[in-house]
Design a protein around this motif. Structure first.
Motif, PDB file in Angstrom:
ATOM      1  N   GLN A  81       0.843  -1.266  -0.038  1.00  0.00           N
ATOM      2  CA  GLN A  81      -0.027  -0.015  -0.120  1.00  0.00           C
ATOM      3  C   GLN A  81       0.869   1.337   0.052  1.00  0.00           C
ATOM      4  OE1 GLN A  81      -3.669   0.248   0.150  1.00  0.00           O
ATOM      5  NE2 GLN A  81      -3.208   2.370  -0.312  1.00  0.00           N
ATOM      6  N   SER A  82       1.953   1.254   0.687  1.00  0.00           N
ATOM      7  CA  SER A  82       2.816   2.340   0.635  1.00  0.00           C
ATOM      8  C   SER A  82       3.545   2.642  -0.532  1.00  0.00           C
ATOM      9  CB  SER A  82       4.063   2.133   1.846  1.00  0.00           C
ATOM     10  OG  SER A  82       4.830   3.230   1.828  1.00  0.00           O
ATOM     11  N   ASP A  83       3.806   1.621  -1.319  1.00  0.00           N
ATOM     12  CA  ASP A  83       4.447   2.154  -2.777  1.00  0.00           C
ATOM     13  C   ASP A  83       3.183   2.526  -3.625  1.00  0.00           C
ATOM     14  OD1 ASP A  83       6.576   0.851  -1.932  1.00  0.00           O
ATOM     15  OD2 ASP A  83       6.336  -1.162  -2.726  1.00  0.00           O
ATOM     16  N   LEU A  84       1.921   1.934  -3.496  1.00  0.00           N
ATOM     17  CA  LEU A  84       1.062   2.757  -4.206  1.00  0.00           C
ATOM     18  C   LEU A  84       0.635   4.044  -4.038  1.00  0.00           C
ATOM     19  CD1 LEU A  84      -1.692  -0.263  -4.254  1.00  0.00           C
ATOM     20  CD2 LEU A  84      -0.385   0.575  -6.333  1.00  0.00           C
ATOM     21  N   GLU A  85       0.755   4.368  -2.734  1.00  0.00           N
ATOM     22  CA  GLU A  85       0.417   5.462  -1.962  1.00  0.00           C
ATOM     23  C   GLU A  85       1.484   6.367  -2.590  1.00  0.00           C
ATOM     24  OE1 GLU A  85      -1.710   8.620   0.119  1.00  0.00           O
ATOM     25  OE2 GLU A  85      -2.264   6.535  -0.242  1.00  0.00           O
ATOM     26  N   LYS A  86       2.830   6.197  -2.757  1.00  0.00           N
ATOM     27  CA  LYS A  86       3.820   7.061  -3.229  1.00  0.00           C
ATOM     28  C   LYS A  86       3.559   7.438  -4.566  1.00  0.00           C
ATOM     29  CE  LYS A  86       7.383   5.787   0.095  1.00  0.00           C
ATOM     30  NZ  LYS A  86       8.315   4.927   0.237  1.00  0.00           N
ATOM     31  N   MET A  87       3.124   6.367  -5.658  1.00  0.00           N
ATOM     32  CA  MET A  87       2.964   6.649  -7.012  1.00  0.00           C
ATOM     33  C   MET A  87       1.685   7.358  -6.996  1.00  0.00           C
ATOM     34  SD  MET A  87       3.382   2.729  -8.231  1.00  0.00           S
ATOM     35  CE  MET A  87       2.562   2.859  -9.764  1.00  0.00           C
ATOM     36  N   ARG A  88       0.594   7.307  -6.261  1.00  0.00           N
ATOM     37  CA  ARG A  88      -0.527   7.872  -6.671  1.00  0.00           C
ATOM     38  C   ARG A  88      -0.157   9.429  -6.067  1.00  0.00           C
ATOM     39  NH1 ARG A  88      -4.863   9.164  -2.913  1.00  0.00           N
ATOM     40  NH2 ARG A  88      -6.793   9.780  -4.118  1.00  0.00           N
ATOM     41  N   GLU A  89       0.482   9.654  -4.934  1.00  0.00           N
ATOM     42  CA  GLU A  89       0.778  11.044  -4.505  1.00  0.00           C
ATOM     43  C   GLU A  89       1.759  11.688  -5.565  1.00  0.00           C
ATOM     44  OE1 GLU A  89       2.244  13.237  -0.473  1.00  0.00           O
ATOM     45  OE2 GLU A  89       2.711  11.234  -0.873  1.00  0.00           O
ATOM     46  N   LYS A  90       2.426  10.970  -6.274  1.00  0.00           N
ATOM     47  CA  LYS A  90       3.277  11.559  -7.492  1.00  0.00           C
ATOM     48  C   LYS A  90       2.304  12.137  -8.438  1.00  0.00           C
ATOM     49  CE  LYS A  90       7.340  10.883  -9.961  1.00  0.00           C
ATOM     50  NZ  LYS A  90       8.517   9.643 -10.504  1.00  0.00           N
ATOM     51  N   ALA A  91       1.472  11.484  -8.748  1.00  0.00           N
ATOM     52  CA  ALA A  91       0.503  11.739  -9.953  1.00  0.00           C
ATOM     53  C   ALA A  91      -0.372  12.898  -9.573  1.00  0.00           C
ATOM     54  CB  ALA A  91      -0.284  10.378 -10.251  1.00  0.00           C
ATOM     55  N   LEU A  92      -0.805  12.948  -8.074  1.00  0.00           N
ATOM     56  CA  LEU A  92      -1.757  13.958  -7.854  1.00  0.00           C
ATOM     57  C   LEU A  92      -0.685  15.152  -7.596  1.00  0.00           C
ATOM     58  CD1 LEU A  92      -3.614  11.996  -4.737  1.00  0.00           C
ATOM     59  CD2 LEU A  92      -4.492  12.573  -7.027  1.00  0.00           C
ATOM     60  N   LEU A  93       0.410  15.273  -7.272  1.00  0.00           N
ATOM     61  CA  LEU A  93       1.242  16.401  -7.247  1.00  0.00           C
ATOM     62  C   LEU A  93       1.654  16.848  -8.443  1.00  0.00           C
ATOM     63  CD1 LEU A  93       3.706  15.602  -4.112  1.00  0.00           C
ATOM     64  CD2 LEU A  93       1.573  17.266  -4.106  1.00  0.00           C
ATOM     65  N   LYS A  94       1.568  16.108  -9.459  1.00  0.00           N
ATOM     66  CA  LYS A  94       1.902  16.561 -10.864  1.00  0.00           C
ATOM     67  C   LYS A  94       0.741  17.269 -11.371  1.00  0.00           C
ATOM     68  CE  LYS A  94       3.153  15.071 -15.455  1.00  0.00           C
ATOM     69  NZ  LYS A  94       3.278  13.606 -16.495  1.00  0.00           N
ATOM     70  N   GLU A  95      -0.526  16.927 -11.057  1.00  0.00           N
ATOM     71  CA  GLU A  95      -1.673  17.423 -11.510  1.00  0.00           C
ATOM     72  C   GLU A  95      -1.703  19.022 -10.802  1.00  0.00           C
ATOM     73  OE1 GLU A  95      -6.231  16.794 -12.679  1.00  0.00           O
ATOM     74  OE2 GLU A  95      -4.683  15.203 -12.484  1.00  0.00           O
ATOM     75  N   PHE A  96      -1.404  19.201  -9.182  1.00  0.00           N
ATOM     76  CA  PHE A  96      -1.625  20.109  -8.634  1.00  0.00           C
ATOM     77  C   PHE A  96      -0.511  21.125  -9.126  1.00  0.00           C
ATOM     78  CE2 PHE A  96       0.068  22.805  -4.985  1.00  0.00           C
ATOM     79  CZ  PHE A  96      -1.135  23.483  -4.513  1.00  0.00           C
ATOM     80  N   ALA A  97       0.664  20.647  -9.738  1.00  0.00           N
ATOM     81  CA  ALA A  97       1.437  21.798 -10.295  1.00  0.00           C
ATOM     82  C   ALA A  97       0.793  22.416 -11.356  1.00  0.00           C
ATOM     83  CB  ALA A  97       2.805  20.941 -10.497  1.00  0.00           C
ATOM     84  N   GLU A  98      -0.175  21.722 -12.087  1.00  0.00           N
ATOM     85  CA  GLU A  98      -0.675  22.433 -13.214  1.00  0.00           C
ATOM     86  C   GLU A  98      -1.682  23.323 -12.666  1.00  0.00           C
ATOM     87  OE1 GLU A  98      -2.555  19.391 -15.649  1.00  0.00           O
ATOM     88  OE2 GLU A  98      -0.740  18.345 -16.118  1.00  0.00           O
ATOM     89  N   TYR A  99      -2.277  23.210 -11.575  1.00  0.00           N
ATOM     90  CA  TYR A  99      -3.316  23.970 -11.025  1.00  0.00           C
ATOM     91  C   TYR A  99      -2.467  25.365 -10.826  1.00  0.00           C
ATOM     92  CZ  TYR A  99      -6.329  19.896 -10.777  1.00  0.00           C
ATOM     93  OH  TYR A  99      -7.074  18.820 -10.985  1.00  0.00           O
ATOM     94  N   LYS A 100      -1.603  25.072  -9.947  1.00  0.00           N
ATOM     95  CA  LYS A 100      -0.504  25.962  -9.356  1.00  0.00           C
ATOM     96  C   LYS A 100       0.123  27.145 -10.527  1.00  0.00           C
ATOM     97  CE  LYS A 100       3.835  26.559  -6.566  1.00  0.00           C
ATOM     98  NZ  LYS A 100       4.849  25.853  -5.956  1.00  0.00           N
ATOM     99  N   GLU A 101       0.335  26.496 -11.557  1.00  0.00           N
ATOM    100  CA  GLU A 101       0.984  27.249 -12.565  1.00  0.00           C
ATOM    101  C   GLU A 101       0.008  28.298 -13.475  1.00  0.00           C
ATOM    102  OE1 GLU A 101       4.186  28.142 -12.793  1.00  0.00           O
ATOM    103  OE2 GLU A 101       4.459  26.697 -11.260  1.00  0.00           O
ATOM    104  N   GLY A 102      -1.351  27.536 -13.419  1.00  0.00           N
ATOM    105  CA  GLY A 102      -2.322  28.285 -14.306  1.00  0.00           C
ATOM    106  C   GLY A 102      -2.894  29.618 -13.660  1.00  0.00           C
ATOM    107  N   ARG A 103      -3.759  30.139 -14.451  1.00  0.00           N
ATOM    108  CA  ARG A 103      -4.214  31.517 -13.963  1.00  0.00           C
ATOM    109  C   ARG A 103      -5.870  31.199 -14.247  1.00  0.00           C
ATOM    110  NH1 ARG A 103      -0.353  31.781 -12.271  1.00  0.00           N
ATOM    111  NH2 ARG A 103       1.444  33.108 -12.547  1.00  0.00           N
ATOM    112  N   GLY A 104      -6.640  32.046 -13.621  1.00  0.00           N
ATOM    113  CA  GLY A 104      -8.040  31.937 -13.762  1.00  0.00           C
ATOM    114  C   GLY A 104      -8.741  31.080 -12.665  1.00  0.00           C
ATOM    115  N   ARG A 105     -10.052  31.097 -12.831  1.00  0.00           N
ATOM    116  CA  ARG A 105     -10.642  30.372 -11.670  1.00  0.00           C
ATOM    117  C   ARG A 105     -10.574  28.869 -12.413  1.00  0.00           C
ATOM    118  NH1 ARG A 105     -12.322  32.569  -7.233  1.00  0.00           N
ATOM    119  NH2 ARG A 105     -14.113  31.157  -7.226  1.00  0.00           N
TER     120      ARG A 105
END
Length: 885
Positions: free
Chosen positions: A805-829
């Motif tokens: 489960q720990s390995d899966l969690e790390k893989m999933r968190e990496k994907a989530l943070l990648k998506e968050f980086a797109e939100y962070k760099e974006g503009r507007g609502r």
């Protein structure tokens, strides 16, 4: 010897009277006392003499009570951390207490929790003599409950058994409490609320009160009876007695109807005459104009108005036109109905022209949310516009007769008077078949029911006398204060033993507005500046509401002894309000240990797990961590040991076993994901980085604590659970609301824990449970399975062991943070997004102390989403606080 005895008696009486005078002077409320508490938040709006007149010190003041400290000093037990053996699990039993009780029904209020239900909580959490606090006391039911914990008959009526040594046994014969009154400190911002609470919580000579009340009512009837006479009419003819005089009946009530204007012919229509089906007793959706035949609906009509001179305010006003259309009256014991005739209309005209010789309020209505409707629809801008002249005259006589008596008798008489509330105003809706509907929020119905005021008062008096007799069974003198719960200067820290409270929730009820009609009579008004509501007129939105509630809960936390409990009753269907309350409780320092819902159909409390699916009333159990945990956490903060120290302490405060109808309940708070959420909240609320992720936490939980039925226990607790588990046939599973990615994973974990399943097997079940929020960018089921679960050789998905489960969690968190980086760099609502990506990103930013990014991204998502997600709201609020420091 007799002479010596007489001298001794004289000395005794003299000294006693001197001491009595000293006591009376000590507790006499003066302007000097008011000056000492005038700075306290919530000091009411009134003249000093009106506050003093309404008060009964030291137990009740219509302002911040300057004598509370004396009350605590006399009755309280100082907190001694070195010798504190207090231990309680949260009250987790079902509660079913209806509202059909003479005490409950004696006086109306906008929201009330039955005192019999509150008694169960007080008995569970306290011992006789303990101090119970309620900062939003309303009518004071918490105080009534605290007092009646000392009445054996009432306690036994709850289904408990009381032994000769005062030990109380629960329904299964287990000792859990002691018989004995508790002391209550009751606080409310509203002078109307505290006045009602005082009368509920103060003993009175019931028979003396009854005699005085009946004498006054007879007086009022002699003075006002002529206003409620009507001629007895049968088949259109006035009936006469043997002497040829008209037979007079006594009016029970008069129905008044709105008048409208037909949009086609511009002629007036009496709504009662054109729209009501008299046989079926309902209002037709469509009806013809009697003048021009046009087909009409209520929406198409224009309200008729009239310009009249208002002598009370000295100017002409425009008000909605209303006319009397039906009189219900009695001759002897028989009731009749008739249309108002010339005699009745002349009587009403005569009453309209008289000048009432007694004082009555003429205050202007406050600007507010609820008060707009009567202003706009009917032109009601002042207090007296809510009454017919006849009702107002009779009420004025009653009020002035009630005012000048013995203080306690006077208070009870005025209490009886205020109990009439809406039923004597134009807000009382007429209902065919009897009775009147009390419409909340100042709504003026199209047909209102004007009652015979003194007859209504007589009937109400009977109910109040029954309630007073019931309340006199056991009166423990409580103390009552009129002030904000956000500033409790008179109460020392760690001085109260338990808190039960039913606070306001968002924009549900505008108490300061709704209490105006009471407070105008009392001449003491709510200072609504610290009122915890959402109200545009007051400039308060969700953020202001939450800040005010945080301030109140912070004071609750301060005055409560460590290790003790607070119970909060919640009434609101909006998730954002529920999240705001949770956030306010957690930010104050409390830890939530149990949440149950009130099933309104069954009248019982049931467990709830979803913090984003609020459809019924909730009961929240939260505790103040003891000083030991806080001290240790200060040293261990941000470490693995700090995590497990919190978990061990939290598990101690959770119920071990809950049974209902022969089935064991899964205790939600003992599940791994909720233990993780509580641990994270405990760290974030204290400004500390969370030292581990969910997978690492779940693995550590599995290693350190025994698990049963998906729940985790301390070693001594699991022994108790195993014994009790053998006594039931099955365990009742919790229902989960699948609305987003997090709840989807929880549902899948629960489903796959039962047995491994293929995609084809689980897909239709998942779709049945899914109720996705519009903003949610939810991954496909296949992606959720791949990121969080493992598949065996037969293609069946299953819950992985903690290591995988720990390995899966790390893989999933990496994907989530990648998506968050797109939100962070974006503009507007951000209109559509993956909430789990925001949660993971906020968590990472919090660990890095990047509070600015949390705030910037949070402000780009819809405010409703932020307010309705407890995790996002927690990070955002705490990030704001850190930046402001």
């Amino acid at each position: 010897m007799a002479k010596e005895n007489q001298i001794s008696l004289d000395i005794f009486l003299k000294e006693g009277n001197e001491r009595k005078k000293i006591q009376e002077n000590r507790f006499k409320l003066t302007k000097e006392h008011l000056d000492r508490v005038r700075h306290i938040e919530g000091f009411p709006i009134a003249k000093d003499e009106d506050i003093i007149s309404l008060s009964d010190p030291p137990y009740y003041t219509a302002c911040p009570n300057p004598f509370i400290r004396d009350f605590i000093k006399e009755h309280g037990k100082p907190y001694d951390p070195d010798n504190d053996a207090y231990r309680r699990q949260p009250f987790a039993a079902d509660v079913s207490e209806g509202k059909n009780d003479p005490i409950y029904n004696a006086h109306s209020y906008h929201t009330k929790v039955p005192h019999r239900a509150i008694m169960r909580y007080i008995l569970h959490y306290t011992e006789p003599g303990d101090i119970v606090f309620d900062g939003f006391c309303g009518t004071g039911m918490t105080g009534v409950a605290a007092s009646l914990c000392g009445d054996r008959r009432t306690v036994e009526s709850l289904g408990y058994r009381v032994l000769d040594d005062a030990t109380i046994l629960d329904e299964k014969g287990r000792p859990f409490s002691k018989l004995g009154a508790r002391k209550a400190i009751l606080i409310d911002l509203s002078p109307a609320a505290t006045f009602i609470a005082y009368n509920y919580n103060t003993p009175v000579d019931v028979r003396a009160f009854e005699r005085e009340a009946r004498r006054i009512l007879d007086e009022v009837e002699r003075e006002c009876g002529w206003m409620y006479l009507t001629q007895h009419v049968v088949d259109g003819k006035v009936q006469k007695d043997a002497k040829g005089n008209p037979i007079m009946g006594k009016i029970n009530y008069t129905v008044w109807s709105d008048v409208f204007i037909c949009p086609s012919c511009s002629r007036e229509l009496v709504f009662w005459e054109v729209a009501v089906d008299k046989e079926e007793g309902r209002v037709r959706d469509e009806f013809p104009c009697p003048h021009c035949g046009a087909n009409l609906t209520k929406r198409t009509l224009e309200r008729a108005t009239e310009r009249v001179y208002d002598r009370e305010i000295g100017e002409f006003i425009i008000r909605a036109r209303q006319v009397p259309v039906l009189i219900n009256y009695s001759v002897g014991n028989k009731r009749y109905e008739k249309k108002p005739d010339g005699y009745d209309l002349e009587l009403i005209r005569k009453i309209e022209e008289i000048e009432i010789p007694y004082w009555y309020p003429t205050d202007r209505m406050p600007e507010g949310y609820n008060t707009e409707q009567p202003k706009v629809s009917h032109g009601f801008t002042h207090f007296h516009h809510f009454y017919t002249k006849r009702s107002l005259a009779c009420l004025a006589v009653l009020w002035n007769c009630f005012r000048f008596r013995n203080r306690k008798i006077t208070s009870r008489l005025l209490y009886s008077f205020t109990s009439l509330y809406q039923r004597v105003t134009k807000m009382a809706e007429y209902r065919k078949g009897g009775g009147s509907g009390n419409i909340p929020n100042f709504y003026i119905p199209s047909f209102n029911r004007e009652p015979n005021v003194y007859e209504v008062c007589k009937r109400k008096l009977r109910n109040i006398i029954t309630a007073l007799i019931a309340m006199s069974l056991c009166h423990s003198q409580n103390t009552i204060s009129t002030q904000s719960a956000g500033q409790l200067h008179q109460i020392k820290s760690s001085s109260t033993d338990y808190i039960f409270t039913d606070p306001p929730f968002g924009g549900n009820i505008m108490y300061s507005e709704m209490n105006f009609l009471w407070e105008a009579w009392l001449r003491v008004f709510t200072n609504n500046k610290p009122e915890a509501v959402e109200n545009k007129a007051q400039g308060k939105g969700p953020r202001e509401y939450q800040e005010l509630m945080e301030k109140c809960f912070a004071e609750c936390y301060r005055i409560l002894k460590p290790g003790r409990w607070m119970t909060v009753v919640f009434h609101n269907s909006q998730n954002r309000i529920w999240n705001a309350i949770q956030e306010a409780i957690l930010r104050a320092g409390f830890v939530i240990a149990d949440v149950r819902t009130l099933d309104k159909k069954q009248g019982t409390f049931k467990q709830v797990t979803s913090t984003t699916a609020v459809k019924q009333d909730l009961v929240i159990s939260a505790y103040k961590p003891n000083g030991g945990l806080e001290k240790r956490f200060h040293l261990e903060a941000g470490t693995e040991e700090g995590v497990w120290d919190f978990v061990r302490t939290h598990l101690k405060h959770l119920p071990v076993f809950v049974e209902k109808n022969g089935r064991a309940e899964v205790i939600a708070e003992r599940q791994n994901f909720l233990l993780y959420d509580r641990m994270v909240a405990f760290h974030v609320q204290r400004g500390v980085a969370v030292p581990m992720g969910a997978a690492e936490f779940y693995a550590g939980l599995k290693q350190r604590f025994p698990e049963r039925d998906g729940m985790y226990f301390l070693p001594d607790q699991v022994v108790e659970y195993d014994k009790k588990r053998l006594t039931v046939q099955e365990i009742e599973q919790l229902s989960l609301f699948v609305t987003d990615e997090k709840s989807s994973i929880q549902w899948l974990r629960s489903e796959l824990s039962k047995k491994p399943q293929t995609y084809q097997e689980i897909h239709p079940k998942f779709l049945r449970e899914l109720h996705k929020a519009p903003h949610e960018k939810l991954p496909e089921l296949s992606e959720l399975l791949e990121q969080n679960f493992l598949k065996d050789d037969n293609g069946r998905w299953y819950v992985p062991d903690p290591g995988r489960q720990s390995d899966l969690e790390k893989m999933r968190e990496k994907a989530l943070l990648k998506e968050f980086a797109e939100y962070k760099e974006g503009r507007g609502r951000l209109k559509v997004f993956r909430t789990e990506a925001l949660r993971a990103g906020f968590k990472a930013c919090w660990a890095a102390k990047d509070y600015k990014t949390i705030i910037e991204v949070a402000r780009r998502i819809p405010d409703t989403v932020l307010q309705e997600d407890t995790t996002l709201l927690m990070y955002y609020d705490n990030a704001l606080m850190r930046l402001e420091e």
